[in-house]
Design a protein around this motif. Structure first.
Motif, PDB file in Angstrom:
ATOM      1  N   SER A   1      -6.366  18.950  23.161  1.00 50.26           N
ATOM      2  CA  SER A   1      -6.959  19.283  24.694  1.00 50.26           C
ATOM      3  C   SER A   1      -8.697  19.043  24.658  1.00 50.26           C
ATOM      4  CB  SER A   1      -6.665  20.406  25.167  1.00 50.26           C
ATOM      5  OG  SER A   1      -7.003  21.387  24.707  1.00 50.26           O
ATOM      6  N   LYS A   2      -8.753  19.499  23.161  1.00 45.47           N
ATOM      7  CA  LYS A   2     -10.162  19.656  22.581  1.00 45.47           C
ATOM      8  C   LYS A   2     -10.844  20.645  22.991  1.00 45.47           C
ATOM      9  CE  LYS A   2      -9.536  15.438  20.657  1.00 45.47           C
ATOM     10  NZ  LYS A   2      -9.735  15.602  19.166  1.00 45.47           N
ATOM     11  N   ARG A   3     -10.291  21.734  24.004  1.00 41.50           N
ATOM     12  CA  ARG A   3     -10.663  23.384  24.374  1.00 41.50           C
ATOM     13  C   ARG A   3     -11.276  23.771  23.232  1.00 41.50           C
ATOM     14  NH1 ARG A   3      -7.276  24.031  30.099  1.00 41.50           N
ATOM     15  NH2 ARG A   3      -7.349  21.526  30.910  1.00 41.50           N
ATOM     16  N   THR A   4      -9.706  24.220  22.615  1.00 42.66           N
ATOM     17  CA  THR A   4      -9.472  24.959  21.379  1.00 42.66           C
ATOM     18  C   THR A   4     -10.129  24.240  19.959  1.00 42.66           C
ATOM     19  OG1 THR A   4      -7.835  26.294  22.364  1.00 42.66           O
ATOM     20  CG2 THR A   4      -8.781  26.991  20.322  1.00 42.66           C
ATOM     21  N   ARG A   5     -11.283  25.228  19.575  1.00 44.82           N
ATOM     22  CA  ARG A   5     -11.528  24.596  18.004  1.00 44.82           C
ATOM     23  C   ARG A   5     -11.238  25.312  16.873  1.00 44.82           C
ATOM     24  NH1 ARG A   5     -16.833  26.106  16.901  1.00 44.82           N
ATOM     25  NH2 ARG A   5     -17.253  23.815  14.683  1.00 44.82           N
ATOM     26  N   PHE A   6     -10.506  25.291  15.494  1.00 45.34           N
ATOM     27  CA  PHE A   6      -9.564  26.562  14.823  1.00 45.34           C
ATOM     28  C   PHE A   6      -9.568  25.836  13.377  1.00 45.34           C
ATOM     29  CE2 PHE A   6      -7.226  22.840  15.396  1.00 45.34           C
ATOM     30  CZ  PHE A   6      -6.076  22.463  14.585  1.00 45.34           C
TER      31      PHE A   6
END
Length: 323
Positions: A46-51
């Protein structure tokens, strides 16, 4: 933007934020800003979370394992991989929620910081002990200073990988409607990985989310879920921002205030009081022994014949006519 470091501010008159957030790109842990990630960040679909994957033996990996292992009673959970999560929107919501709760508690304690459970005489020792257990967990975290109004504690939530990534992207926004729960309607967490096993062990891709929680003013629950005063499916008590219960392995309230081994559940209704910080992948093939030892009846399941009466304690059957 990565998750930030908390910075304590000097206290002045009137409501104010108790923490200020910066958003450097190399920090993942909001409580321990010394953990800098030197690996490359990736994005969720979703490109909302970086990990990023934590290296085994790195300070941050050891930090997460230590938080997990201190509640494992000498057992080991087969963790195969740990991801650090970074979601600017969820972090901002978490910070704002914490500030709002602190402001309300300080400005109107009668409405938001009630202690009416102290007036309940029946089984008062058990309820007081429950509150003390939570306070001990608060004090174990060095970042919770004695004067902090809204302390933060690390908690765990077991689920499936697909759901965990949705939570990492959007928070726990949908879970309150899904879990009526034995101890109130809301999202359920525990400080014990062993206690969460029934929630993730049967999943195709089991994971644990290690989150930071702001319990706020928490109501100490001792009511058994099948008692007349049960809080099962009930909203949180007015004047409180969470429910907290100390339990036995079977999920029933622990009545022995001298118990050396116990578990817990934290119930929160507002998703912004929770910040997903780490995702731990679990090897399902190595869970059989732990599953056999820690299986228990969950909300919505049929309780085995005779188990209800065996597990229910007289001391939590009827707490007080004041409730």
């Amino acid at each position: 933007c990565g998750v930030a470091g908390f910075m304590k501010e000097k206290k002045s008159k009137g409501p104010q934020p108790l923490m200020q957030f910066a958003l450097p790109t190399d920090i993942t842990d909001p409580i321990n800003p010394q953990f800098a990630i030197d690996q490359k960040w990736e994005f969720s679909p979703s490109k909302r979370t970086r990990f990023t994957t934590l290296n085994v033996g790195s300070p941050e990996h050891d930090y997460v394992r230590n938080l997990l292992d201190t509640q494992m009673h000498g057992k080991k959970l087969p963790v195969t991989k740990i991801y650090a999560l970074s979601n600017k929107t969820l972090l901002t919501n978490f910070a704002n929620s914490r500030t709002t709760i602190a402001s309300r508690i300080e400005s109107d304690p009668e409405a938001h910081n009630r202690k009416d459970w102290m007036e309940i005489k029946k089984h008062s020792r058990q309820r007081k002990w429950t509150a003390e257990v939570l306070q001990e967990k608060v004090e174990k975290q060095d970042y919770n200073t004695p004067d902090v109004v809204t302390p933060i504690i690390p908690v765990l939530h077991g689920t499936d990988s697909a759901i965990a990534w949705k939570i990492a992207d959007n928070g726990f926004v949908s879970l309150a409607a899904l879990d009526a729960g034995f101890y109130g309607n809301g999202m359920y967490f525990s400080s014990s990985a062993l206690y969460t096993i029934p929630y993730f062990a049967t999943k195709s891709n089991p994971v644990l989310l290690l989150c930071y929680a702001v319990p706020g003013n928490s109501y100490p629950v001792i009511e058994h879920h099948s008692s007349k005063k049960s809080l099962m499916g009930q909203p949180l008590k007015p004047g409180y921002q969470s429910h907290y219960v100390v339990t036995k392995k079977d999920g029933c309230p622990e009545t022995n205030t001298s118990a050396s081994r116990y578990y817990d559940e934290l119930v929160i209704a507002q998703e912004t009081q929770i910040l997903p910080a780490y995702m731990l992948e679990i090897d399902r093939s190595k869970l059989a022994g732990l599953v056999a030892e820690y299986q228990r009846v969950l909300p919505g399941e049929q309780e085995p014949a005779g188990k209800q009466e065996d597990s229910k304690s007289e001391s939590t059957e009827e707490v007080s006519e004041k409730e």
